[in-house]
Design a protein around this motif. Structure first.
Motif, PDB file in Angstrom:
ATOM      1  N   VAL A   1      42.212  47.169  42.519  1.00  0.00           N
ATOM      2  CA  VAL A   1      41.192  46.655  42.870  1.00  0.00           C
ATOM      3  C   VAL A   1      40.527  45.607  41.825  1.00  0.00           C
ATOM      4  CG1 VAL A   1      38.872  46.918  44.124  1.00  0.00           C
ATOM      5  CG2 VAL A   1      40.652  47.935  44.386  1.00  0.00           C
ATOM      6  N   ALA A   2      40.372  46.806  40.722  1.00  0.00           N
ATOM      7  CA  ALA A   2      39.070  45.148  39.458  1.00  0.00           C
ATOM      8  C   ALA A   2      40.093  44.530  38.844  1.00  0.00           C
ATOM      9  CB  ALA A   2      39.197  46.085  38.482  1.00  0.00           C
ATOM     10  N   CYS A   3      41.025  44.756  38.596  1.00  0.00           N
ATOM     11  CA  CYS A   3      42.522  43.771  38.210  1.00  0.00           C
ATOM     12  C   CYS A   3      42.409  42.498  39.771  1.00  0.00           C
ATOM     13  CB  CYS A   3      43.725  44.437  37.866  1.00  0.00           C
ATOM     14  SG  CYS A   3      43.537  44.872  36.382  1.00  0.00           S
ATOM     15  N   ALA A   4      42.950  43.138  40.949  1.00  0.00           N
ATOM     16  CA  ALA A   4      42.653  41.511  42.305  1.00  0.00           C
ATOM     17  C   ALA A   4      40.852  41.438  41.958  1.00  0.00           C
ATOM     18  CB  ALA A   4      43.064  43.182  43.792  1.00  0.00           C
ATOM     19  N   ALA A   5      39.883  41.370  41.590  1.00  0.00           N
ATOM     20  CA  ALA A   5      38.864  41.013  42.344  1.00  0.00           C
ATOM     21  C   ALA A   5      38.940  39.647  40.969  1.00  0.00           C
ATOM     22  CB  ALA A   5      37.330  42.139  41.471  1.00  0.00           C
ATOM     23  N   THR A   6      38.518  40.850  39.796  1.00  0.00           N
ATOM     24  CA  THR A   6      39.548  38.636  38.263  1.00  0.00           C
ATOM     25  C   THR A   6      39.332  38.078  39.288  1.00  0.00           C
ATOM     26  OG1 THR A   6      39.468  41.331  37.109  1.00  0.00           O
ATOM     27  CG2 THR A   6      40.213  39.333  36.165  1.00  0.00           C
ATOM     28  N   LEU A   7      41.299  38.091  39.400  1.00  0.00           N
ATOM     29  CA  LEU A   7      41.963  37.651  39.244  1.00  0.00           C
ATOM     30  C   LEU A   7      41.524  35.865  41.337  1.00  0.00           C
ATOM     31  CD1 LEU A   7      45.659  39.124  40.312  1.00  0.00           C
ATOM     32  CD2 LEU A   7      44.980  37.189  38.154  1.00  0.00           C
ATOM     33  N   LEU A   8      40.529  36.778  41.607  1.00  0.00           N
ATOM     34  CA  LEU A   8      40.004  35.859  42.641  1.00  0.00           C
ATOM     35  C   LEU A   8      38.551  35.383  41.980  1.00  0.00           C
ATOM     36  CD1 LEU A   8      39.707  38.639  45.356  1.00  0.00           C
ATOM     37  CD2 LEU A   8      40.300  36.573  45.651  1.00  0.00           C
ATOM     38  N   ARG A   9      38.302  36.252  41.096  1.00  0.00           N
ATOM     39  CA  ARG A   9      36.899  35.023  40.065  1.00  0.00           C
ATOM     40  C   ARG A   9      37.634  34.112  39.183  1.00  0.00           C
ATOM     41  NH1 ARG A   9      34.550  40.341  39.806  1.00  0.00           N
ATOM     42  NH2 ARG A   9      35.637  41.087  37.477  1.00  0.00           N
ATOM     43  N   ALA A  10      39.118  34.254  38.955  1.00  0.00           N
ATOM     44  CA  ALA A  10      40.049  33.122  38.486  1.00  0.00           C
ATOM     45  C   ALA A  10      40.011  32.198  39.267  1.00  0.00           C
ATOM     46  CB  ALA A  10      40.890  33.588  37.250  1.00  0.00           C
ATOM     47  N   GLY A  11      39.818  31.967  40.272  1.00  0.00           N
ATOM     48  CA  GLY A  11      40.517  31.396  41.740  1.00  0.00           C
ATOM     49  C   GLY A  11      42.221  31.339  42.121  1.00  0.00           C
ATOM     50  N   ARG A  12      42.460  32.746  42.198  1.00  0.00           N
ATOM     51  CA  ARG A  12      43.851  32.731  42.436  1.00  0.00           C
ATOM     52  C   ARG A  12      43.482  33.430  43.729  1.00  0.00           C
ATOM     53  NH1 ARG A  12      44.063  30.624  37.451  1.00  0.00           N
ATOM     54  NH2 ARG A  12      45.705  31.776  35.864  1.00  0.00           N
TER      55      ARG A  12
ATOM     56  N   GLU B   1      33.490  45.017  43.632  1.00  0.00           N
ATOM     57  CA  GLU B   1      33.982  44.824  43.049  1.00  0.00           C
ATOM     58  C   GLU B   1      33.482  42.956  42.156  1.00  0.00           C
ATOM     59  OE1 GLU B   1      35.567  45.534  39.624  1.00  0.00           O
ATOM     60  OE2 GLU B   1      35.135  47.719  40.278  1.00  0.00           O
ATOM     61  N   LEU B   2      34.133  42.425  43.641  1.00  0.00           N
ATOM     62  CA  LEU B   2      33.759  40.852  43.645  1.00  0.00           C
ATOM     63  C   LEU B   2      32.423  40.336  43.525  1.00  0.00           C
ATOM     64  CD1 LEU B   2      35.970  37.943  43.469  1.00  0.00           C
ATOM     65  CD2 LEU B   2      35.530  38.558  46.508  1.00  0.00           C
ATOM     66  N   ALA B   3      31.424  40.973  44.538  1.00  0.00           N
ATOM     67  CA  ALA B   3      29.917  41.073  44.388  1.00  0.00           C
ATOM     68  C   ALA B   3      30.242  39.692  45.206  1.00  0.00           C
ATOM     69  CB  ALA B   3      29.312  40.994  43.092  1.00  0.00           C
ATOM     70  N   GLU B   4      30.921  38.589  45.620  1.00  0.00           N
ATOM     71  CA  GLU B   4      30.415  38.106  47.133  1.00  0.00           C
ATOM     72  C   GLU B   4      31.231  37.612  47.697  1.00  0.00           C
ATOM     73  OE1 GLU B   4      31.610  34.182  45.405  1.00  0.00           O
ATOM     74  OE2 GLU B   4      32.231  35.088  42.823  1.00  0.00           O
ATOM     75  N   PRO B   5      30.678  37.091  48.946  1.00  0.00           N
ATOM     76  CA  PRO B   5      32.288  36.456  49.636  1.00  0.00           C
ATOM     77  C   PRO B   5      33.308  35.695  49.180  1.00  0.00           C
ATOM     78  CG  PRO B   5      29.808  36.255  50.102  1.00  0.00           C
ATOM     79  CD  PRO B   5      30.011  36.148  48.910  1.00  0.00           C
ATOM     80  N   MET B   6      34.385  36.653  50.249  1.00  0.00           N
ATOM     81  CA  MET B   6      35.679  36.168  50.532  1.00  0.00           C
ATOM     82  C   MET B   6      36.315  35.516  51.462  1.00  0.00           C
ATOM     83  SD  MET B   6      37.599  39.772  49.480  1.00  0.00           S
ATOM     84  CE  MET B   6      38.173  40.821  50.532  1.00  0.00           C
ATOM     85  N   VAL B   7      36.448  34.789  50.742  1.00  0.00           N
ATOM     86  CA  VAL B   7      37.134  34.368  52.657  1.00  0.00           C
ATOM     87  C   VAL B   7      38.598  35.296  52.565  1.00  0.00           C
ATOM     88  CG1 VAL B   7      39.891  32.378  53.127  1.00  0.00           C
ATOM     89  CG2 VAL B   7      37.200  31.818  52.759  1.00  0.00           C
ATOM     90  N   LEU B   8      39.022  35.838  53.777  1.00  0.00           N
ATOM     91  CA  LEU B   8      40.365  37.016  54.078  1.00  0.00           C
ATOM     92  C   LEU B   8      40.533  35.963  55.600  1.00  0.00           C
ATOM     93  CD1 LEU B   8      41.327  39.130  52.626  1.00  0.00           C
ATOM     94  CD2 LEU B   8      39.708  40.458  54.963  1.00  0.00           C
ATOM     95  N   THR B   9      41.790  35.666  55.338  1.00  0.00           N
ATOM     96  CA  THR B   9      43.194  34.769  56.224  1.00  0.00           C
ATOM     97  C   THR B   9      43.930  35.194  57.071  1.00  0.00           C
ATOM     98  OG1 THR B   9      43.222  32.643  57.539  1.00  0.00           O
ATOM     99  CG2 THR B   9      43.522  33.038  55.023  1.00  0.00           C
ATOM    100  N   SER B  10      44.959  35.383  57.918  1.00  0.00           N
ATOM    101  CA  SER B  10      46.085  36.292  58.357  1.00  0.00           C
ATOM    102  C   SER B  10      46.983  35.010  57.086  1.00  0.00           C
ATOM    103  CB  SER B  10      46.322  35.581  59.201  1.00  0.00           C
ATOM    104  OG  SER B  10      45.601  35.608  60.931  1.00  0.00           O
TER     105      SER B  10
END
Length: 751
Positions: free
Chosen positions: A204-215, A320-329
């Motif tokens: 989970v923590a690593c996935a949040a890091t990737l999201l913050r990095a624009g992945r 972990e992300l501490a902000e909204p995320m796009v979540l699409t199919s």
């Protein structure tokens, strides 16, 4: 002397997998009663005996105090002689006979499980698969009935001693919670790269890091994979669009809680209830000015699709992300959502940079549901996770089992028997092999779950629909063709428990008309057994056929011809404008249509909103978004003829063109167009009332997804003395069509 009484009780409804047996066990023990309770293929069977007063209180409390997730449809009570039971027990399930027990929809993580998730002292602290009898996966993991662990995708996970103790303790909220598990014995979360290699560290923590990095991260949910990016990162959102081939259709945004949601959207009490309810759908809401989301999240749209987390994994990831995320199919555009791990890695490997996945199999894919609040109610736009497969109650008994195969876009199917209709989850557009397989596999799964083998099969008469071809390939059944727009109105009737007859206003993109033209702006006298076309929008040619759907400017040309020279829409498309006019005039590859959807397309193109579309209904959706809701002006339109009457919808287009040429703001024009259409619909219905005596109007079809048009039309109709029916439980679009087909086929079968 105490009078003893014994009763055998059978409870039908959603009573498996929702804590019903432990509720019965605790109730019987509290009242000092003896007997037993068990699941069977039709529901829950109870034998209870003891003092007369206690048994009578038991029967009263059985329905009054039933678990929150249960929905009791019928209780059958048969008196008998006491059998001398010692104590009250929960017996093993009885799998004999054809399955007719109801299966609960997947349910958002409950408060009790969230407290455990956040408690460092709890053995399920930060465990992404925490659940109990009050929440968690249901429909998406069920393989068969009765709903017991061996018939779910949790069968491969043996319970540890602690989980087994909870599972077998009737006083525990995890008593017979079939998906129950913990870190010692349950599914395991993993983070993999696009090649499938497992990555180190906390997933989970690593996935949040990737999201913050624009992945882009693919996340395995309850009913399939989603694709996630940080909602405020324009570069990441644009990259997701490019990889997914979803140029402009809005993305949904998942937020941690209501507080975060209110930063993005206007939320009243009804919207808050939808967001926080157990179904947790995507809720379309007015966007706040300055909402901190990337422009590419919902381009050209004043609304955002917002949802709250519905699994423990979502809660952990958002924290972990501490902000909204796009979540699409998790799919490429026009394909069904990926739900099997190997297939997801293959299909999404070119889109996602990493996969946050786990080893609990998904048996049935289910996309997120989408709803839109309206004044005093809600419109369901996509019915799937959180709602399906829970049945819809029917007012009329279905004698022989019916399968209705729906249409092609927004595909669903429906099984109906007795007083129940089981409408499938949204499957997507039935235009490729993968969706067709999901459609046929889904029918077989529903037939097995609910013990229904069709004897009557209903279908849309459009000869090119894959659903129609499948229906006609089914042997040994009676086939019933149900005209597309009749099915829309019948769906609205069944949705409201109304038999009709009504004035049915069916407005959509288009459907196969029995006169060889393409219908889509219809006024019908309809009930469940038949219909008569009493009016329609004026027919215009569709220059280029299907090309006119993809290029709305062609419809502007068809409506305007040469009556308004110098308009910008003609100048923007000057290279082909004259050719399209000749096509329209000559009739070559220009089928006639009365479609309300094509009318919206014409006005959208006229106003410079959308000349070409990248997804179905885009021009009409963006026209609604452009309209000024405060505008009260009304464009006039004539109603001519009598048999059938004709609404001169071209009057609305010409009025819009005249205002545009005069420099009127496009938002004002769009508002006047909506008001004008609502007004002329009301006048047409009033004319039909005068000739038929009908005083109820049913509004259905995909065009009535438009909240502004629906509200303005319903207001005017009610002011004119009509009773108005709109959709409540199924979508007004083709996703609700299968319910209407089933209702018509059943009514004709029983007529």
């Amino acid at each position: 002397m105490t009078t003893l009484k014994r009763v055998d009780v059978h409870v039908e409804g959603i009573v498996q997998g929702v804590g019903f047996r432990p509720f019965v066990y605790c109730l019987a023990n509290r009242l000092g009663l003896a007997g037993r309770v068990h699941n069977d293929v039709n529901g829950v069977h109870i034998e209870v005996e003891g003092a007369l007063a206690g048994v009578e209180e038991f029967l009263t409390a059985l329905e009054r105090d039933a678990p929150a997730l249960s929905e009791i449809e019928r209780v059958t009570v048969v008196s008998g002689e006491p059998a001398g039971h010692s104590g009250f027990t929960i017996a093993a399930s009885d799998p004999a006979g054809p399955g007719r027990a109801l299966v609960s929809a997947d349910t958002a993580t409950c408060d009790g499980c969230l407290r455990e998730l956040a408690d460092p002292g709890d053995r399920r602290h930060r465990y992404p698969f925490v659940n109990c009898t009050d929440c968690g996966p249901r429909f998406t993991i069920v393989r068969g009935v009765p709903y017991d662990r061996p018939l779910t995708t949790m069968a491969g996970f043996g319970m540890c001693e602690d989980c087994a103790r909870e599972y077998h303790d009737p006083a525990d909220r995890r008593f017979h919670a079939q998906p129950t598990c913990c870190p010692a014995c349950g599914p395991r979360l993993r983070l993999r790269d696009a090649r499938g290699t497992e990555l180190c560290g906390d997933p989970v923590a690593c996935a949040a890091t990737l999201l913050r990095a624009g992945r882009v991260v693919a996340v395995k949910g309850l009913g399939g994979y989603h694709l996630a990016v940080t909602a405020s990162d324009e570069r990441a959102v644009a990259a997701l669009r490019g990889r997914k081939h979803r140029e402009e259709k809005p993305f949904a945004v998942m937020v941690a809680d209501l507080r975060q949601a209110r930063r993005l959207c206007e939320i009243d009490d009804s919207a808050a209830a939808l967001l926080t309810g157990r179904a947790r759908p995507v809720v379309l809401l007015p966007r706040r000015s300055g909402a901190a989301v990337a422009p590419s999240v919902a381009p050209g749209n004043r609304s955002l699709g917002i949802m709250l987390p519905y699994t423990a994994l979502h809660h952990l990831l958002l924290a972990e992300l501490a902000e909204p995320m796009v979540l699409t199919s998790g799919n490429v555009s026009d394909e069904p959502i990926a739900y099997e791990d190997a297939d997801a890695l293959t299909r999404l490997g070119g889109i996602a940079d990493a996969f946050l996945t786990h080893d609990r199999p998904i048996h049935t894919r289910a996309d997120d549901s989408v709803v839109r609040p309206l004044a005093g109610g809600v419109t369901v736009l996509r019915r799937a996770r959180g709602y399906a497969p829970e049945p819809l109650a029917l007012r009329r008994t279905v004698r022989r089992p019916v399968l209705a195969c729906g249409a092609e876009l927004k595909s669903t199917f429906c099984l109906a028997l007795g007083r129940r209709a089981f409408v499938s989850q949204h499957l997507g557009d039935l235009e490729n092999h993968d969706t067709l397989r999901a459609f046929t596999d889904g029918i077989e799964h529903f037939c097995g779950l609910f013990g229904i083998r069709p004897e009557v099969v209903a279908y849309d008469p459009h000869p090119d629909y894959l659903s129609t071809r499948h229906a006609l390939e089914i042997a040994g059944v009676d086939h019933v063709a149900v005209q597309h727009h009749h099915a829309h109105i019948a769906s609205c009737l069944a949705d409201n428990g109304d038999r009709g007859p009504v004035i049915g206003v069916a407005f959509d993109g288009l459907g196969h008309g029995p006169d060889g033209t393409l219908w889509g702006g219809e006024f019908l006298r309809a009930d469940l057994t038949g219909y008569e076309r009493l009016g329609h929008l004026a027919q215009v040619p569709m220059p280029g056929g299907v090309a006119a759907i993809r290029q709305p400017w062609r419809m502007a040309a068809a409506y305007l011809r040469d009556e308004h020279p110098g308009l910008a829409v003609a100048e923007r498309n000057a290279d082909h404008w004259a050719d399209v006019l000749r096509l329209a005039a000559g009739g070559l590859n220009s089928p006639l249509t009365s479609s309300a959807g094509r009318l919206f397309d014409a006005v959208s193109a006229l106003l410079g909103i959308r000349d070409r579309i990248s997804y179905e209904g885009q021009a009409a959706i963006e026209l609604e978004q452009r309209a000024d809701p405060a505008e009260t002006g009304v464009y006039p339109a004539e109603v001519t003829g009598a048999g059938p009457l004709v609404v001169q919808s071209g009057d609305l287009v010409r009025a819009a063109a005249a205002d545009l040429a005069a420099g009127v703001d496009s938002g004002v024009i769009a508002g006047r167009f909506h008001n004008g259409l609502a007004a002329v619909v009301t006048r047409a219905c009033a004319a039909i009332r005068q000739s038929t005596g009908l005083t109820a109007v049913a509004l259905s079809g995909g065009v009535f997804q438009n909240a502004l048009l629906l509200e303005r039309t319903a207001e005017r109709l009610r002011a004119a003395g009509f009773r108005v029916l709109t959709h409540v439980r199924v979508p007004p679009n083709d996703g609700g069509l299968s319910l209407g087909q089933a209702a018509v086929a059943a009514a004709q079968d029983g007529a």
